[in-house]
Design a protein around this motif. Structure first.
Motif, mmCIF file in Angstrom:
data_model
loop_
_atom_site.group_PDB
_atom_site.id
_atom_site.type_symbol
_atom_site.label_atom_id
_atom_site.label_comp_id
_atom_site.label_asym_id
_atom_site.label_seq_id
_atom_site.Cartn_x
_atom_site.Cartn_y
_atom_site.Cartn_z
ATOM 1 N N PHE A 1 0.820 -1.206 0.000
ATOM 2 C CA PHE A 1 0.000 0.000 0.000
ATOM 3 C C PHE A 1 0.857 1.260 0.000
ATOM 4 N N GLY A 2 2.023 1.175 0.658
ATOM 5 C CA GLY A 2 2.916 2.327 0.701
ATOM 6 C C GLY A 2 3.481 2.672 -0.654
ATOM 7 N N PHE A 3 3.991 1.677 -1.372
ATOM 8 C CA PHE A 3 4.558 1.930 -2.696
ATOM 9 C C PHE A 3 3.473 2.208 -3.735
ATOM 10 N N PHE A 4 2.305 1.591 -3.580
ATOM 11 C CA PHE A 4 1.203 1.809 -4.524
ATOM 12 C C PHE A 4 0.752 3.267 -4.522
ATOM 13 N N ASN A 5 0.773 3.893 -3.332
ATOM 14 C CA ASN A 5 0.329 5.287 -3.204
ATOM 15 C C ASN A 5 1.498 6.231 -2.909
ATOM 16 N N TYR A 6 2.715 5.800 -3.218
ATOM 17 C CA TYR A 6 3.901 6.513 -2.764
ATOM 18 C C TYR A 6 3.910 7.990 -3.149
ATOM 19 N N ARG A 7 3.563 8.310 -4.373
ATOM 20 C CA ARG A 7 3.613 9.705 -4.825
ATOM 21 C C ARG A 7 2.624 10.597 -4.083
ATOM 22 N N LYS A 8 1.570 10.012 -3.551
ATOM 23 C CA LYS A 8 0.542 10.780 -2.868
ATOM 24 C C LYS A 8 0.778 10.868 -1.365
ATOM 25 N N LEU A 9 1.778 10.157 -0.875
ATOM 26 C CA LEU A 9 2.022 10.122 0.561
ATOM 27 C C LEU A 9 2.700 11.390 1.055
ATOM 28 N N SER A 10 2.482 11.689 2.327
ATOM 29 C CA SER A 10 3.202 12.799 2.968
ATOM 30 C C SER A 10 4.650 12.385 3.172
ATOM 31 N N GLY A 11 5.493 13.343 3.501
ATOM 32 C CA GLY A 11 6.903 13.060 3.725
ATOM 33 C C GLY A 11 7.115 12.049 4.839
ATOM 34 N N GLU A 12 6.304 12.152 5.906
ATOM 35 C CA GLU A 12 6.451 11.240 7.032
ATOM 36 C C GLU A 12 6.111 9.805 6.649
ATOM 37 N N MET A 13 5.057 9.651 5.833
ATOM 38 C CA MET A 13 4.661 8.304 5.434
ATOM 39 C C MET A 13 5.661 7.691 4.457
ATOM 40 N N LYS A 14 6.322 8.527 3.674
ATOM 41 C CA LYS A 14 7.384 8.017 2.803
ATOM 42 C C LYS A 14 8.563 7.514 3.640
ATOM 43 N N GLY B 1 -9.053 17.435 17.913
ATOM 44 C CA GLY B 1 -10.471 17.335 17.587
ATOM 45 C C GLY B 1 -10.765 16.538 16.337
ATOM 46 N N VAL B 2 -9.817 15.703 15.929
ATOM 47 C CA VAL B 2 -10.034 14.856 14.754
ATOM 48 C C VAL B 2 -11.018 13.744 15.130
ATOM 49 N N TYR B 3 -12.082 13.605 14.339
ATOM 50 C CA TYR B 3 -13.073 12.558 14.645
ATOM 51 C C TYR B 3 -13.587 11.934 13.351
ATOM 52 N N PRO B 4 -13.612 10.597 13.312
ATOM 53 C CA PRO B 4 -13.004 9.691 14.303
ATOM 54 C C PRO B 4 -11.503 9.594 14.086
ATOM 55 N N LEU B 5 -10.802 9.291 15.157
ATOM 56 C CA LEU B 5 -9.344 9.191 15.075
ATOM 57 C C LEU B 5 -8.895 8.079 14.135
ATOM 58 N N THR B 6 -9.727 7.071 13.981
ATOM 59 C CA THR B 6 -9.359 5.923 13.151
ATOM 60 C C THR B 6 -9.262 6.277 11.667
ATOM 61 N N ARG B 7 -9.711 7.462 11.279
ATOM 62 C CA ARG B 7 -9.592 7.894 9.883
ATOM 63 C C ARG B 7 -8.349 8.754 9.671
ATOM 64 N N GLU B 8 -7.583 8.932 10.729
ATOM 65 C CA GLU B 8 -6.364 9.740 10.668
ATOM 66 C C GLU B 8 -5.139 8.821 10.629
ATOM 67 N N TYR B 9 -4.323 8.951 9.581
ATOM 68 C CA TYR B 9 -3.178 8.041 9.424
ATOM 69 C C TYR B 9 -2.176 8.157 10.558
ATOM 70 N N ARG B 10 -2.027 9.331 11.158
ATOM 71 C CA ARG B 10 -1.097 9.490 12.270
ATOM 72 C C ARG B 10 -1.498 8.626 13.465
ATOM 73 N N TYR C 1 0.183 -0.668 10.587
ATOM 74 C CA TYR C 1 0.817 0.277 9.667
ATOM 75 C C TYR C 1 0.102 0.290 8.313
ATOM 76 N N ALA C 2 -0.323 -0.880 7.854
ATOM 77 C CA ALA C 2 -1.038 -0.977 6.579
ATOM 78 C C ALA C 2 -2.307 -0.147 6.617
ATOM 79 N N GLU C 3 -2.994 -0.171 7.749
ATOM 80 C CA GLU C 3 -4.205 0.635 7.903
ATOM 81 C C GLU C 3 -3.886 2.115 7.824
ATOM 82 N N GLY C 4 -2.715 2.493 8.310
ATOM 83 C CA GLY C 4 -2.283 3.887 8.221
ATOM 84 C C GLY C 4 -2.125 4.341 6.784
#
Length: 214
Positions: free
Chosen positions: A17-30, A141-150, A200-203
């Motif tokens: 999932f990381g390499f599949f979406n690599y160009r769209k990822l933030s710097g931290e996720m890369k 105040g992010v809700y739900p937290l489970t939708r936040e990759y961090r 991590y995959a869910e992230g």
């Protein structure tokens, strides 16, 4: 040995999932992607050393890889940190952990022993950093937290280090216990490793979904 190979190959799930979406990822996720690549490489080296009977003692990895792991993960958390002073503390802690590991291997625990002292300190640091990241995230105040990759990245780091702290702190003692007991501990750690990779995959999935919806 089969379970260890499964654990090693399971890192391919978040990497896919990381390499599949690599160009769209933030710097931290890369950075997380390359951390997972380094984890895969080290685990494969250990697998081949054992499989080819080149070396049965692979405890040297507990001295080397934690430094690399800490570097990747702390850089990720430091990039999320808005407090400049705390960001600097995070980055300086990398030098502290590296120095601690070097002193430990030179004077206390050689490569023929597990690095229980360094691993304990390094895991305690990561537990505190990841727990604080989750606390700060909850205040945003992010809700739900489970939708936040961090959330998933910090949860993965917290989960693995909390659940394996005792195992790695007592590793040298556990290695001299009954073989079946030591094997059971190893299996537990392998399962925890697989669960962490799935977190991590869910992230990576959350990051992709957030960008699609945005």
């Amino acid at each position: 040995m089969l379970l260890y190979f499964v654990s090693t190959l399971s890192v391919g799930i978040p990497l896919f999932f990381g390499f599949f979406n690599y160009r769209k990822l933030s710097g931290e996720m890369k950075i997380l992607v390359w951390y997972l690549v380094s984890s895969f490489v080290f685990e494969m080296i250990v697998n081949f050393l054992i499989l080819l009977r080149i070396s049965r003692n692979t405890l040297w990895i507990t001295h080397v890889f934690p430094i690399i792991e800490y570097l990747f993960l702390v850089v990720i958390f430091s990039r999320w940190q808005k407090n400049i002073r705390l960001k600097k503390i995070y980055l300086w802690s990398i030098l502290f952990i590296t120095a601690f590991m070097i002193v430990n291997i030179l004077f206390f625990q050689p490569i023929t022993q597990a690095n229980t002292y360094g691993m304990s300190v390094f895991k305690i640091f990561l537990i505190g950093i990841s727990a604080f990241a989750l606390l700060e995230l909850s205040k945003e105040g992010v809700y739900p937290l489970t939708r936040e990759y961090r959330f998933w990245v910090a949860t993965g780091v917290l989960f693995y280090n909390v659940t394996t702290l005792i195992i790695f702190s007592l590793l040298n003692m556990l290695l001299f216990q009954d073989f079946q007991f030591a094997k059971a501990v190893f299996i537990i750690n392998t399962i925890l490793n697989i669960v962490t990779y799935l977190i991590y995959a869910e992230g990576f999935l959350c990051r992709h979904q957030a960008q699609k919806s945005g």
